[in-house]
Design a protein around this motif. Sequence first.
Motif, PDB file in Angstrom:
ATOM      1  N   ILE A 132      35.727  41.458  49.501  1.00 23.16           N
ATOM      2  CA  ILE A 132      37.169  41.531  50.596  1.00 23.16           C
ATOM      3  C   ILE A 132      37.238  42.010  51.774  1.00 23.16           C
ATOM      4  O   ILE A 132      37.631  42.283  52.395  1.00 23.16           O
ATOM      5  CB  ILE A 132      37.809  42.607  48.931  1.00 23.16           C
ATOM      6  CG1 ILE A 132      38.817  42.023  48.142  1.00 23.16           C
ATOM      7  CG2 ILE A 132      38.491  43.705  49.945  1.00 23.16           C
ATOM      8  CD1 ILE A 132      39.080  42.438  47.152  1.00 23.16           C
ATOM      9  N   ASP A 133      36.090  43.163  51.946  1.00 26.57           N
ATOM     10  CA  ASP A 133      35.477  43.890  53.221  1.00 26.57           C
ATOM     11  C   ASP A 133      35.496  43.327  53.893  1.00 26.57           C
ATOM     12  O   ASP A 133      36.265  43.357  55.365  1.00 26.57           O
ATOM     13  CB  ASP A 133      34.270  44.837  53.036  1.00 26.57           C
ATOM     14  CG  ASP A 133      33.155  43.842  52.522  1.00 26.57           C
ATOM     15  OD1 ASP A 133      33.544  42.401  51.765  1.00 26.57           O
ATOM     16  OD2 ASP A 133      31.727  43.817  52.800  1.00 26.57           O
ATOM     17  N   LEU A 134      34.993  41.862  53.726  1.00 23.53           N
ATOM     18  CA  LEU A 134      34.922  40.846  55.150  1.00 23.53           C
ATOM     19  C   LEU A 134      36.025  40.238  54.628  1.00 23.53           C
ATOM     20  O   LEU A 134      36.944  39.712  56.698  1.00 23.53           O
ATOM     21  CB  LEU A 134      33.611  39.848  54.340  1.00 23.53           C
ATOM     22  CG  LEU A 134      32.660  40.604  54.700  1.00 23.53           C
ATOM     23  CD1 LEU A 134      31.776  39.235  53.805  1.00 23.53           C
ATOM     24  CD2 LEU A 134      32.252  41.375  56.017  1.00 23.53           C
ATOM     25  N   LEU A 135      36.848  39.441  54.354  1.00 23.55           N
ATOM     26  CA  LEU A 135      38.217  39.208  54.163  1.00 23.55           C
ATOM     27  C   LEU A 135      39.347  39.744  55.023  1.00 23.55           C
ATOM     28  O   LEU A 135      39.948  39.623  55.783  1.00 23.55           O
ATOM     29  CB  LEU A 135      39.002  38.556  52.880  1.00 23.55           C
ATOM     30  CG  LEU A 135      38.329  37.687  52.538  1.00 23.55           C
ATOM     31  CD1 LEU A 135      38.336  37.312  50.691  1.00 23.55           C
ATOM     32  CD2 LEU A 135      37.518  36.603  52.425  1.00 23.55           C
ATOM     33  N   SER A 136      38.871  41.358  54.590  1.00 25.81           N
ATOM     34  CA  SER A 136      40.189  42.294  55.683  1.00 25.81           C
ATOM     35  C   SER A 136      39.919  42.199  57.054  1.00 25.81           C
ATOM     36  O   SER A 136      41.196  42.639  57.513  1.00 25.81           O
ATOM     37  CB  SER A 136      39.876  43.267  55.287  1.00 25.81           C
ATOM     38  OG  SER A 136      40.222  43.802  54.130  1.00 25.81           O
ATOM     39  N   GLN A 137      38.568  42.075  57.394  1.00 27.97           N
ATOM     40  CA  GLN A 137      38.268  41.720  58.571  1.00 27.97           C
ATOM     41  C   GLN A 137      39.227  40.684  59.341  1.00 27.97           C
ATOM     42  O   GLN A 137      38.662  40.849  60.299  1.00 27.97           O
ATOM     43  CB  GLN A 137      37.197  42.073  58.604  1.00 27.97           C
ATOM     44  CG  GLN A 137      36.586  43.253  58.464  1.00 27.97           C
ATOM     45  CD  GLN A 137      35.432  43.821  58.676  1.00 27.97           C
ATOM     46  OE1 GLN A 137      34.437  43.545  60.014  1.00 27.97           O
ATOM     47  NE2 GLN A 137      34.223  43.555  57.826  1.00 27.97           N
ATOM     48  N   LEU A 138      39.176  39.285  58.609  1.00 32.00           N
ATOM     49  CA  LEU A 138      39.779  38.150  59.137  1.00 32.00           C
ATOM     50  C   LEU A 138      41.345  38.505  59.131  1.00 32.00           C
ATOM     51  O   LEU A 138      41.543  37.100  60.091  1.00 32.00           O
ATOM     52  CB  LEU A 138      39.281  36.767  58.652  1.00 32.00           C
ATOM     53  CG  LEU A 138      37.696  37.287  58.684  1.00 32.00           C
ATOM     54  CD1 LEU A 138      37.252  36.268  57.134  1.00 32.00           C
ATOM     55  CD2 LEU A 138      37.745  36.191  59.870  1.00 32.00           C
ATOM     56  N   LYS A 174      45.287  39.784  41.417  1.00 32.88           N
ATOM     57  CA  LYS A 174      46.374  41.308  41.687  1.00 32.88           C
ATOM     58  C   LYS A 174      45.523  42.141  42.312  1.00 32.88           C
ATOM     59  O   LYS A 174      46.088  42.791  43.608  1.00 32.88           O
ATOM     60  CB  LYS A 174      45.973  41.841  40.354  1.00 32.88           C
ATOM     61  CG  LYS A 174      46.868  43.284  40.287  1.00 32.88           C
ATOM     62  CD  LYS A 174      47.264  43.516  38.714  1.00 32.88           C
ATOM     63  CE  LYS A 174      47.362  44.581  38.654  1.00 32.88           C
ATOM     64  NZ  LYS A 174      46.658  45.992  39.281  1.00 32.88           N
ATOM     65  N   GLN A 175      44.109  41.889  42.968  1.00 35.64           N
ATOM     66  CA  GLN A 175      42.837  42.957  43.849  1.00 35.64           C
ATOM     67  C   GLN A 175      42.717  42.150  45.464  1.00 35.64           C
ATOM     68  O   GLN A 175      42.977  42.804  45.909  1.00 35.64           O
ATOM     69  CB  GLN A 175      41.141  42.696  42.684  1.00 35.64           C
ATOM     70  CG  GLN A 175      41.164  43.206  41.432  1.00 35.64           C
ATOM     71  CD  GLN A 175      39.572  43.402  41.096  1.00 35.64           C
ATOM     72  OE1 GLN A 175      39.418  42.611  40.815  1.00 35.64           O
ATOM     73  NE2 GLN A 175      39.178  43.900  41.705  1.00 35.64           N
ATOM     74  N   LEU A 176      44.020  41.387  44.986  1.00 36.85           N
ATOM     75  CA  LEU A 176      43.722  40.596  46.496  1.00 36.85           C
ATOM     76  C   LEU A 176      44.769  40.717  46.804  1.00 36.85           C
ATOM     77  O   LEU A 176      44.923  41.268  47.881  1.00 36.85           O
ATOM     78  CB  LEU A 176      43.830  39.135  46.595  1.00 36.85           C
ATOM     79  CG  LEU A 176      42.258  37.832  46.588  1.00 36.85           C
ATOM     80  CD1 LEU A 176      41.882  37.224  46.183  1.00 36.85           C
ATOM     81  CD2 LEU A 176      41.051  38.786  47.037  1.00 36.85           C
ATOM     82  N   ASN A 177      45.997  41.087  46.860  1.00 35.36           N
ATOM     83  CA  ASN A 177      47.506  41.835  46.378  1.00 35.36           C
ATOM     84  C   ASN A 177      47.356  42.949  47.115  1.00 35.36           C
ATOM     85  O   ASN A 177      47.783  43.043  47.840  1.00 35.36           O
ATOM     86  CB  ASN A 177      48.330  41.493  45.393  1.00 35.36           C
ATOM     87  CG  ASN A 177      49.370  41.251  45.689  1.00 35.36           C
ATOM     88  OD1 ASN A 177      50.147  41.542  47.165  1.00 35.36           O
ATOM     89  ND2 ASN A 177      50.210  41.670  45.011  1.00 35.36           N
ATOM     90  N   GLU A 178      46.682  43.291  46.134  1.00 35.63           N
ATOM     91  CA  GLU A 178      46.641  44.830  46.818  1.00 35.63           C
ATOM     92  C   GLU A 178      45.631  45.223  47.787  1.00 35.63           C
ATOM     93  O   GLU A 178      46.108  46.544  48.400  1.00 35.63           O
ATOM     94  CB  GLU A 178      45.796  45.705  44.820  1.00 35.63           C
ATOM     95  CG  GLU A 178      46.959  46.057  44.002  1.00 35.63           C
ATOM     96  CD  GLU A 178      45.783  46.264  42.358  1.00 35.63           C
ATOM     97  OE1 GLU A 178      46.914  46.605  41.619  1.00 35.63           O
ATOM     98  OE2 GLU A 178      44.402  46.312  42.736  1.00 35.63           O
ATOM     99  N   ALA A 179      44.855  44.155  48.164  1.00 37.90           N
ATOM    100  CA  ALA A 179      43.676  44.325  49.522  1.00 37.90           C
ATOM    101  C   ALA A 179      44.471  44.025  50.482  1.00 37.90           C
ATOM    102  O   ALA A 179      44.389  44.188  52.288  1.00 37.90           O
ATOM    103  CB  ALA A 179      42.530  44.531  49.105  1.00 37.90           C
ATOM    104  N   ASN A 180      46.083  43.096  50.364  1.00 41.38           N
ATOM    105  CA  ASN A 180      46.092  43.333  51.681  1.00 41.38           C
ATOM    106  C   ASN A 180      46.035  41.622  51.869  1.00 41.38           C
ATOM    107  O   ASN A 180      45.957  41.423  53.108  1.00 41.38           O
ATOM    108  CB  ASN A 180      46.855  43.545  52.701  1.00 41.38           C
ATOM    109  CG  ASN A 180      48.289  44.776  52.140  1.00 41.38           C
ATOM    110  OD1 ASN A 180      48.864  44.740  51.482  1.00 41.38           O
ATOM    111  ND2 ASN A 180      47.419  46.281  52.636  1.00 41.38           N
ATOM    112  N   ILE A 181      45.447  40.707  51.873  1.00 42.39           N
ATOM    113  CA  ILE A 181      44.465  39.951  52.160  1.00 42.39           C
ATOM    114  C   ILE A 181      45.751  38.416  51.694  1.00 42.39           C
ATOM    115  O   ILE A 181      46.120  38.088  49.712  1.00 42.39           O
ATOM    116  CB  ILE A 181      43.393  39.434  51.029  1.00 42.39           C
ATOM    117  CG1 ILE A 181      42.313  40.851  50.924  1.00 42.39           C
ATOM    118  CG2 ILE A 181      42.123  38.161  51.303  1.00 42.39           C
ATOM    119  CD1 ILE A 181      42.025  40.496  52.673  1.00 42.39           C
TER     120      ILE A 181
END
Length: 272
Positions: A132-138, A174-181
Motif C-alpha cells: 500500500i505504501d508504494l501504491l499510494s505513491q502511484l 477493505k484495507q485498499l479502500n481505507e487507504a484510498n487505493i
Amino acid sequence: MKTELRYTAPKTLLNKGTGFLSGYSHSLNPYTGCTFGCSYCYVRQMPVSLFRDADWGQWVDIKRDAAAIVSKQLERAKKKGPVTIFMSSSTDPYQPIEYKERITRSILEAMVDQPPDFLLLQTRSPLVVRDIDLLSQLGKSVRVSMTVETDREDIRKHFTPSAPPIPARLKALKQLNEANIPAQASIAPMLPSSEQFAALLRPLVRRVCIDDYFMGDGSGGKRTKNLKIQALYEELGLEEWYQPGAYKMVYERMKAIFAENELFISQKGFEP
C-alpha cells in the motif's frame, strides 16, 4: 507436493499488449507459473504450461533483476508514448513465492521512480496490501483488480483449493479502500454465488467487473472446455451456471445495488 522453483534471467519483462489486452501498451509478468493452480486457469492451455514437464500449479520461474530490467524498459517506452501496463496476464504477481522473493515489490519501486501512465494490478492475493505504501505513491495511475469470483467459500474450495480464502480477499479490498487505493472487484471468471454477493461488495468497492469463460478465456470458451471444467459444475448440480448467459443473473443482482456506471462486463472492465 514440493514446488519446483527455477531462477531465470530474462532480457525483457514489458511485452506488447495484444488480444484481450490490446488496450494496453504492455503486459508484465514478474513470474512464470503460478502455484495457486486454479482449475479453470486458461494458462493451463497455453504453450508455457503445455510444454512444461511439471503440472501447472507445481512450478514457478523467478525472474532475476526484474526491477532493473523494467526500469530500463520504462525509460525507453515512455519516450515513445503513453505507457499502460497490465500486471499480470499469466501469473499472479502476489502468489506465495512473492513473500520471500519480493519481485513484484521491487518492480513497483521502479515504477514509483518512473511512473507509467496507468498500471492495472491483477491479483487474488491479500498480500497486495503489503505494498500500500508504494501504491499510494502511484496515486490515480494505479488500479488494483482483486479477483473475487464468488462469495461462497464452499465453491472457492471446489474450484480453487490453493487460492486465498474469499474473506481474506474482501478484507484486503477493505484495507485498499481505507487507504484510498483505486480498486475493483473482479468477478472473473464468475463462479456460482449467493444473492448476498452484491451487498457484500458494496461497502468495499465502487467498481465491479464481471467476466466468464465464454467471454474471457481468449478462445470463446474452448480453452475452458478442454479443461473439463463443466464436470466440476455437474458435481455440484450447478450446470445452469456454466452457460454463456449465466453472467446476466449476477449482473442484475449487482445492478440492484451498484449504479450502471460502476459495473463493467468482460474486457471493458480491465481496460486502462
